[in-house]
Scaffold this active site. Structure first.
Site, PDB file in Angstrom:
ATOM      1  N   PRO A 163       0.801  -1.212   0.000  1.00 32.73           N
ATOM      2  CG  PRO A 163      -0.471  -1.362   1.938  1.00 32.73           C
ATOM      3  CD  PRO A 163       0.619  -2.004   1.215  1.00 32.73           C
ATOM      4  CD  GLU A 164       3.570   3.100  -3.958  1.00 30.82           C
ATOM      5  OE1 GLU A 164       3.583   4.269  -4.375  1.00 30.82           O
ATOM      6  OE2 GLU A 164       4.066   2.155  -4.574  1.00 30.82           O
ATOM      7  CE  LYS A 193       4.816   5.098   0.892  1.00 25.21           C
ATOM      8  NZ  LYS A 193       6.029   4.377   0.467  1.00 25.21           N
ATOM      9  NE  ARG A 220       7.720 -11.305   2.158  1.00 27.19           N
ATOM     10  CZ  ARG A 220       6.965 -12.220   1.550  1.00 27.19           C
ATOM     11  NH1 ARG A 220       6.133 -12.944   2.250  1.00 27.19           N
ATOM     12  NH2 ARG A 220       7.026 -12.397   0.265  1.00 27.19           N
ATOM     13  NE  ARG A 237      12.922  -0.097  -1.368  1.00 27.41           N
ATOM     14  CZ  ARG A 237      13.691  -0.711  -0.466  1.00 27.41           C
ATOM     15  NH1 ARG A 237      14.506  -1.667  -0.826  1.00 27.41           N
ATOM     16  NH2 ARG A 237      13.625  -0.348   0.783  1.00 27.41           N
TER      17      ARG A 237
END
Length: 302
Positions: free
Chosen positions: A2-3, A71, A139, A292
């Site tokens: 989610p951003e 976020k 996670r 990234r």
DNA sequence: TATATTGTTACACC
DNA sequence: TGGTGTAACAATAT
């Protein structure tokens, strides 16, 4: 993962269900994801005392309003406390009404068909009216943190945040100045820096740069005024459109059949390595940048 | 086994 | 000193 648009979607579509509800019991299945006032490393989590305080100050409280900063979801409680929720990459919030109606937001795994609670359900809020809120995280990177409401602004994850893209003070003039302040930084990692601008992650950084025709590796100070303007507009347009579609990676649904977040099909570069650029036909490339992956079209981004 | 992912921190470099 | 970049870390399904 989610951003901003996904977190905003969760705030609007899911958390509105719990506003006004009174918490009867908090089930802490994985206490290390629950923080009480401090932060990781300072002994505020994992200790029996932190878990006890977390539970004690939530149980009996009513959920007030729901907000978002970058976020992070922010739930103001009826007592003196405020709950921060960060879903990080794989967190989910799942709401189940007493009539069985469900709403889910966040990472799309596990899929809708998997019953909750399951092995990834770490914290459960039981409300007085029989409805429930589940915090799932594959996670275990996400967290819930309970802080004193009047100390919210001092929290380190809030305090240092950059300006929100939809803040009325965030003008193209300000954006231009901000870029000049970090003239040597590569534009993409800069966009993703939460202390620079709030809420932009990997997907929307790639998409915004493609919109503006700017390579992710360009130094911020070398971006021409007309490109700055395009990037500024791109960030806002893309975020806004994604919010309107319910986000990219969040699947928010009401029924078990469910629907995926609607923005996925509008992605121009993210996750399209080796495919044709939808604007110019070039082949989308993927490189590593700041740890990234960055996706871009080498032909129409310069 | 390598990879993917976020945000924070630690540390090297100029 | 501070802006910048790199790597490590948390965890686990694919």
């Amino acid at each position: 993962m989610p951003e901003l648009p996904e977190v905003e979607t969760i705030k609007r579509q899911l958390l509105k269900e719990v506003i006004g509800k009174k918490i009867k019991e908090v089930e802490l299945r994985l206490p290390k994801l629950a923080y009480f006032e401090g932060f990781k490393g300072d002994g505020s989590t994992g200790s029996p005392q932190a878990a006890k305080n977390f539970k004690k100050n939530l149980e009996g409280a009513k959920i007030g309003k729901a907000d978002r900063a970058a976020k992070i979801l922010i739930l103001t409680l009826s007592n003196d406390y405020t709950l921060l929720v960060h879903l990080k990459m794989t967190g989910q919030l799942i709401y189940r009404a007493k009539n069985g109606k469900m709403r889910r937001g966040g990472h799309p795994w596990p899929p809708a068909a998997v019953e909750v609670p399951n092995k990834w359900t770490h914290i459960i809020f039981h409300f007085v009216d029989g409805s429930k809120l589940y915090f799932n995280d594959l996670r275990q990177f996400g967290y819930m943190k309970l802080v004193k409401s009047d100390e919210l602004a001092e929290q380190k994850e809030i305090r240092k945040l950059g300006i929100e893209p939809f803040d009325k003070n965030f003008t193209v003039e300000l954006f231009s100045k901000m870029l000049k302040c970090h003239a040597k930084a590569k534009i993409k990692p800069l966009l993703m820096d939460q202390n620079f601008i709030s809420g932009i992650g990997n997907i929307y950084a790639d998409e915004s740069l493609h919109y503006a025709g700017i390579l992710p590796t360009r130094p911020a100070g070398k971006i021409k005024p007309e490109e700055v303007k395009r990037l500024y507009q791109g960030i806002k347009i893309i975020l806004k459109k994604s919010i309107a579609k319910g986000g990219t990676s969040s699947d928010t649904y009401v029924t078990l059949s469910g629907q995926k977040g609607g923005y996925e099909k509008y992605l121009k570069v993210y996750g399209r390595e080796g495919k044709k650029c939808l604007r110019c036909g070039g082949i989308i490339k993927r490189i590593k940048l700041g740890g990234r992956s960055a996706h871009f079209c080498p032909d129409c981004q310069g």
